[in-house]
Design a protein around this motif. Structure first.
Motif, PDB file in Angstrom:
ATOM      1  N   THR A  75       0.835  -1.193   0.000  1.00 45.70           N
ATOM      2  CA  THR A  75       0.000   0.000   0.000  1.00 45.70           C
ATOM      3  C   THR A  75       0.874   1.249   0.000  1.00 45.70           C
ATOM      4  O   THR A  75       1.988   1.239   0.534  1.00 45.70           O
ATOM      5  N   GLU A  76       0.352   2.324  -0.582  1.00 41.52           N
ATOM      6  CA  GLU A  76       1.095   3.587  -0.611  1.00 41.52           C
ATOM      7  C   GLU A  76       1.343   4.096   0.807  1.00 41.52           C
ATOM      8  O   GLU A  76       2.424   4.595   1.118  1.00 41.52           O
ATOM      9  N   LYS A  77       0.337   3.961   1.654  1.00 43.55           N
ATOM     10  CA  LYS A  77       0.451   4.497   3.021  1.00 43.55           C
ATOM     11  C   LYS A  77       1.576   3.788   3.782  1.00 43.55           C
ATOM     12  O   LYS A  77       2.393   4.432   4.449  1.00 43.55           O
ATOM     13  N   ASP A  78       1.630   2.482   3.673  1.00 43.55           N
ATOM     14  CA  ASP A  78       2.662   1.732   4.377  1.00 43.55           C
ATOM     15  C   ASP A  78       4.044   2.119   3.879  1.00 43.55           C
ATOM     16  O   ASP A  78       4.975   2.335   4.660  1.00 43.55           O
ATOM     17  N   MET A  79       4.182   2.240   2.546  1.00 36.44           N
ATOM     18  CA  MET A  79       5.469   2.616   1.982  1.00 36.44           C
ATOM     19  C   MET A  79       5.869   4.026   2.415  1.00 36.44           C
ATOM     20  O   MET A  79       7.027   4.275   2.773  1.00 36.44           O
ATOM     21  N   GLU A  80       4.921   4.951   2.399  1.00 38.10           N
ATOM     22  CA  GLU A  80       5.210   6.324   2.811  1.00 38.10           C
ATOM     23  C   GLU A  80       5.656   6.385   4.267  1.00 38.10           C
ATOM     24  O   GLU A  80       6.590   7.116   4.612  1.00 38.10           O
ATOM     25  N   ASP A  81       4.985   5.616   5.128  1.00 36.12           N
ATOM     26  CA  ASP A  81       5.336   5.601   6.550  1.00 36.12           C
ATOM     27  C   ASP A  81       6.771   5.116   6.755  1.00 36.12           C
ATOM     28  O   ASP A  81       7.545   5.712   7.514  1.00 36.12           O
ATOM     29  N   VAL A  82       7.110   4.031   6.068  1.00 33.23           N
ATOM     30  CA  VAL A  82       8.446   3.451   6.219  1.00 33.23           C
ATOM     31  C   VAL A  82       9.514   4.375   5.640  1.00 33.23           C
ATOM     32  O   VAL A  82      10.557   4.621   6.261  1.00 33.23           O
ATOM     33  N   LEU A  83       9.246   4.913   4.452  1.00 32.40           N
ATOM     34  CA  LEU A  83      10.234   5.784   3.804  1.00 32.40           C
ATOM     35  C   LEU A  83      10.443   7.091   4.566  1.00 32.40           C
ATOM     36  O   LEU A  83      11.546   7.635   4.581  1.00 32.40           O
ATOM     37  N   GLN A  84       9.391   7.591   5.183  1.00 33.18           N
ATOM     38  CA  GLN A  84       9.506   8.823   5.961  1.00 33.18           C
ATOM     39  C   GLN A  84      10.522   8.658   7.089  1.00 33.18           C
ATOM     40  O   GLN A  84      11.378   9.513   7.311  1.00 33.18           O
ATOM     41  N   ILE A  85      10.436   7.517   7.770  1.00 36.28           N
ATOM     42  CA  ILE A  85      11.363   7.246   8.872  1.00 36.28           C
ATOM     43  C   ILE A  85      12.756   6.965   8.321  1.00 36.28           C
ATOM     44  O   ILE A  85      13.759   7.480   8.827  1.00 36.28           O
ATOM     45  N   ARG A  86      12.824   6.172   7.252  1.00 29.27           N
ATOM     46  CA  ARG A  86      14.130   5.830   6.683  1.00 29.27           C
ATOM     47  C   ARG A  86      14.869   7.084   6.226  1.00 29.27           C
ATOM     48  O   ARG A  86      16.085   7.204   6.423  1.00 29.27           O
ATOM     49  N   CYS A  87      14.145   8.020   5.612  1.00 31.82           N
ATOM     50  CA  CYS A  87      14.775   9.229   5.085  1.00 31.82           C
ATOM     51  C   CYS A  87      15.458  10.017   6.204  1.00 31.82           C
ATOM     52  O   CYS A  87      16.611  10.439   6.069  1.00 31.82           O
ATOM     53  N   VAL A  88      14.765  10.186   7.319  1.00 30.79           N
ATOM     54  CA  VAL A  88      15.320  10.938   8.440  1.00 30.79           C
ATOM     55  C   VAL A  88      16.552  10.239   9.008  1.00 30.79           C
ATOM     56  O   VAL A  88      17.594  10.872   9.237  1.00 30.79           O
ATOM     57  N   LEU A  89      16.441   8.923   9.225  1.00 34.48           N
ATOM     58  CA  LEU A  89      17.548   8.174   9.820  1.00 34.48           C
ATOM     59  C   LEU A  89      18.742   8.064   8.869  1.00 34.48           C
ATOM     60  O   LEU A  89      19.895   8.168   9.287  1.00 34.48           O
ATOM     61  N   GLU A  90      18.453   7.862   7.578  1.00 31.66           N
ATOM     62  CA  GLU A  90      19.558   7.710   6.626  1.00 31.66           C
ATOM     63  C   GLU A  90      20.283   9.039   6.408  1.00 31.66           C
ATOM     64  O   GLU A  90      21.502   9.070   6.242  1.00 31.66           O
ATOM     65  N   GLU A  91      19.538  10.126   6.414  1.00 33.30           N
ATOM     66  CA  GLU A  91      20.179  11.445   6.311  1.00 33.30           C
ATOM     67  C   GLU A  91      21.089  11.689   7.514  1.00 33.30           C
ATOM     68  O   GLU A  91      22.196  12.224   7.370  1.00 33.30           O
ATOM     69  N   LEU A  92      20.623  11.297   8.692  1.00 33.94           N
ATOM     70  CA  LEU A  92      21.442  11.451   9.896  1.00 33.94           C
ATOM     71  C   LEU A  92      22.710  10.616   9.796  1.00 33.94           C
ATOM     72  O   LEU A  92      23.811  11.100  10.097  1.00 33.94           O
ATOM     73  N   ALA A  93      22.568   9.370   9.357  1.00 34.84           N
ATOM     74  CA  ALA A  93      23.732   8.493   9.205  1.00 34.84           C
ATOM     75  C   ALA A  93      24.728   9.077   8.207  1.00 34.84           C
ATOM     76  O   ALA A  93      25.943   9.034   8.424  1.00 34.84           O
ATOM     77  N   ALA A  94      24.216   9.647   7.118  1.00 32.27           N
ATOM     78  CA  ALA A  94      25.091  10.227   6.105  1.00 32.27           C
ATOM     79  C   ALA A  94      25.836  11.446   6.648  1.00 32.27           C
ATOM     80  O   ALA A  94      27.032  11.628   6.383  1.00 32.27           O
ATOM     81  N   ARG A  95      25.126  12.277   7.401  1.00 29.40           N
ATOM     82  CA  ARG A  95      25.756  13.468   7.994  1.00 29.40           C
ATOM     83  C   ARG A  95      26.903  13.072   8.934  1.00 29.40           C
ATOM     84  O   ARG A  95      28.002  13.626   8.858  1.00 29.40           O
ATOM     85  N   VAL A  96      26.629  12.116   9.803  1.00 28.55           N
ATOM     86  CA  VAL A  96      27.642  11.688  10.772  1.00 28.55           C
ATOM     87  C   VAL A  96      28.811  11.009  10.056  1.00 28.55           C
ATOM     88  O   VAL A  96      29.978  11.243  10.376  1.00 28.55           O
ATOM     89  N   SER A  97      28.481  10.181   9.063  1.00 25.76           N
ATOM     90  CA  SER A  97      29.524   9.460   8.323  1.00 25.76           C
ATOM     91  C   SER A  97      30.463  10.414   7.602  1.00 25.76           C
ATOM     92  O   SER A  97      31.649  10.122   7.439  1.00 25.76           O
ATOM     93  N   CYS A  98      29.944  11.542   7.153  1.00 23.05           N
ATOM     94  CA  CYS A  98      30.769  12.535   6.461  1.00 23.05           C
ATOM     95  C   CYS A  98      31.983  12.942   7.300  1.00 23.05           C
ATOM     96  O   CYS A  98      33.056  13.221   6.767  1.00 23.05           O
ATOM     97  N   HIS A  99      31.804  12.988   8.600  1.00 24.05           N
ATOM     98  CA  HIS A  99      32.864  13.446   9.495  1.00 24.05           C
ATOM     99  C   HIS A  99      33.668  12.293  10.100  1.00 24.05           C
ATOM    100  O   HIS A  99      34.764  12.520  10.613  1.00 24.05           O
ATOM    101  N   LYS A 100      33.116  11.082  10.029  1.00 26.30           N
ATOM    102  CA  LYS A 100      33.775   9.957  10.698  1.00 26.30           C
ATOM    103  C   LYS A 100      34.379   8.925   9.762  1.00 26.30           C
ATOM    104  O   LYS A 100      35.250   8.150  10.170  1.00 26.30           O
ATOM    105  N   ILE A 101      33.925   8.885   8.531  1.00 25.22           N
ATOM    106  CA  ILE A 101      34.379   7.831   7.621  1.00 25.22           C
ATOM    107  C   ILE A 101      35.891   7.936   7.395  1.00 25.22           C
ATOM    108  O   ILE A 101      36.433   9.032   7.201  1.00 25.22           O
ATOM    109  N   ASN A 102      36.582   6.795   7.464  1.00 25.31           N
ATOM    110  CA  ASN A 102      38.034   6.797   7.259  1.00 25.31           C
ATOM    111  C   ASN A 102      38.386   6.222   5.883  1.00 25.31           C
ATOM    112  O   ASN A 102      37.498   5.770   5.141  1.00 25.31           O
TER     113      ASN A 102
END
Length: 224
Positions: A81-108
């Motif tokens: 369903t669109e609603k289920d996908m939107e719910d999951v992607l909404q959370i993933r987007c926030v968490l993945e953006e956070l991971a990317a931001r932190v990784s920018c400064h920590k990745i070796n």
């Protein structure tokens, strides 16, 4: 129910996990259709196992959003369903953006090399007609970004969410016309991380997920 359902035995996995992987692959390949009933007795007879591992595998499918149990009716393959996908992607987007931001400064340098290897592996997998293997390569690529953030709690949240995303990920990857775009986005993500460009990597990640949402929404609407 598909006539081609066969148990793929693995000596290193518990039987319930073997059954789970077999049913999961059948659902993702479209051999078990949305709305199709998952009858324990019939599946047990077809796969040559008892009802217990079937029941356990169905519970695991429910955790991934691939199956649903309806009172007085039993388990069946869940509809997307669109609603289920939107719910999951909404959370993933926030968490993945956070991971990317932190990784920018920590990745070796070592983690960047690993990420480049995973990027090339994904590129190669697009040449084969195997969406399950391609999805694994995509998961590996993103997991390395989470790992570079060096935040176990964030990784745990993203890993839990990954199971709910798996079906939508495979649906997106079935669209071979999008593969060149995906490859380009992965390359841009690696480049932005290499340059420690936080805003650029977040911008690409956001667009990366937006593209997935648009394609899968269209697929869901066509199946209704």
């Amino acid at each position: 129910m598909t006539k081609h359902l066969e148990l793929n035995m693995d000596a290193y996995l518990p039987l319930r996990d073997v059954v789970f992987q077999t049913l999961r692959a059948a659902i993702l390949r479209g051999e078990l259709k949305p709305g199709e009933r998952l009858m324990e007795l019939q599946l047990a007879a077809k796969l040559g196992v008892s009802r217990t591992p079937i029941r356990e595998a169905i519970r695991m499918l429910e955790q991934e959003g691939l199956a649903i149990t309806i009172p007085r009716k039993g388990a069946e393959v869940a509809k997307m369903t669109e609603k289920d996908m939107e719910d999951v992607l909404q959370i993933r987007c926030v968490l993945e953006e956070l991971a990317a931001r932190v990784s920018c400064h920590k990745i070796n340098d070592g983690e960047l090399r690993e990420l480049k290897v995973a990027m090339i592996e994904f590129d190669e997998k697009t040449k084969a007609d195997n969406v399950v293997e391609l999805a694994k390569a995509d998961v590996t690529f993103h997991d390395l970004i989470y790992k570079a953030a060096d935040n176990p709690k964030l990784s745990m949240l993203l890993n839990n969410l990954r199971e709910q995303m798996y079906r939508y990920r495979t649906e997106y990857l079935k669209d071979t016309q999008r593969h060149s775009q995906l490859i380009q986005e992965h390359h841009e993500i690696v480049k932005a991380l290499e340059l420690r460009d936080e805003e650029q990597v977040v911008k690409i990640i956001r667009q990366h997920l937006k593209n997935q949402e648009e394609v899968v929404k269209k697929m869901i609407r066509e199946q209704e």
